[in-house]
Design a protein around this motif. Structure first.
Motif, PDB file in Angstrom:
ATOM      1  N   THR A  87     -10.449  12.830   4.015  1.00  0.00           N
ATOM      2  CA  THR A  87     -11.035  11.997   5.056  1.00  0.00           C
ATOM      3  C   THR A  87     -11.098  12.752   6.374  1.00  0.00           C
ATOM      4  OG1 THR A  87     -10.898   9.904   6.272  1.00  0.00           O
ATOM      5  CG2 THR A  87      -8.805  10.906   5.623  1.00  0.00           C
ATOM      6  N   SER A 106      -6.191  14.762   5.008  1.00  0.00           N
ATOM      7  CA  SER A 106      -6.957  15.097   6.207  1.00  0.00           C
ATOM      8  C   SER A 106      -6.572  16.513   6.614  1.00  0.00           C
ATOM      9  CB  SER A 106      -6.672  14.114   7.348  1.00  0.00           C
ATOM     10  OG  SER A 106      -7.578  14.325   8.406  1.00  0.00           O
ATOM     11  N   GLY A 114     -11.958  10.755   8.982  1.00  0.00           N
ATOM     12  CA  GLY A 114     -11.864   9.603   9.876  1.00  0.00           C
ATOM     13  C   GLY A 114     -13.192   8.926  10.142  1.00  0.00           C
ATOM     14  N   ASN A 123      -6.003   9.619  10.731  1.00  0.00           N
ATOM     15  CA  ASN A 123      -7.026   9.431   9.698  1.00  0.00           C
ATOM     16  C   ASN A 123      -6.428   8.995   8.369  1.00  0.00           C
ATOM     17  OD1 ASN A 123      -9.003  10.238  11.510  1.00  0.00           O
ATOM     18  ND2 ASN A 123      -9.160  12.308  10.706  1.00  0.00           N
TER      19      ASN A 123
END
Length: 140
Positions: free
Chosen positions: A9, A36, A11, A66
């Motif tokens: 991810t 992340s 975010g 995130n």
């Protein structure tokens, strides 16, 4: 069904779409790893050390935020682990998938946009191209 799924991810709103797919594809006793990657800036002759340190701390905080935010999107019955690493996104995603023994990487096709995307390139495309794991690309 997959025993171990990696969910990178950045975010962005697009990475949240990975949650639904991962939940549907996860084996009953499986595990999801939310990842992340914090990019680390290095000092150059034209930058002050304290500015670089501040930017790196902010990148690490953002990466931690995130994974925490994405984890909140899962039901408590799902086995979810979070991980934050420092490095280059595509390479780090593929390295973590190998290290953790993931069966599948689920990644959104776009996240960052504008100049950043042009300069950095498409992380999803690099992961897809370089990974030895199955990759599910979520189009947005």
């Amino acid at each position: 069904m997959y025993k171990k799924i990696l969910l990178p991810t950045d975010g962005s709103e697009y990475s949240v779409r990975e949650i639904e797919r991962a939940t549907k594809l996860l084996a009953e006793d499986g595990e999801i790893i939310i990842l992340s990657v914090a990019m680390e800036l290095r000092k150059t002759a034209f930058q002050r050390s304290k500015d670089i340190d501040k930017a790196n701390k902010e990148a690490l905080k953002e990466a931690n935020d995130n994974v925490k935010a994405m984890k909140e999107g899962f039901d408590d019955s799902v086995n979810v682990k979070t991980k934050v690493v420092v490095g280059f996104p595509a390479e780090s995603i593929n390295e973590v998938a190998e290290e953790e023994g993931c069966d599948l990487i689920i990644i959104a096709s776009s996240g960052k946009s504008g100049l950043k995307k042009f300069v950095i390139g498409s992380v999803a495309e690099r992961v897809l191209k370089d990974s030895e794991k199955d990759v599910l690309l979520i189009h947005n």
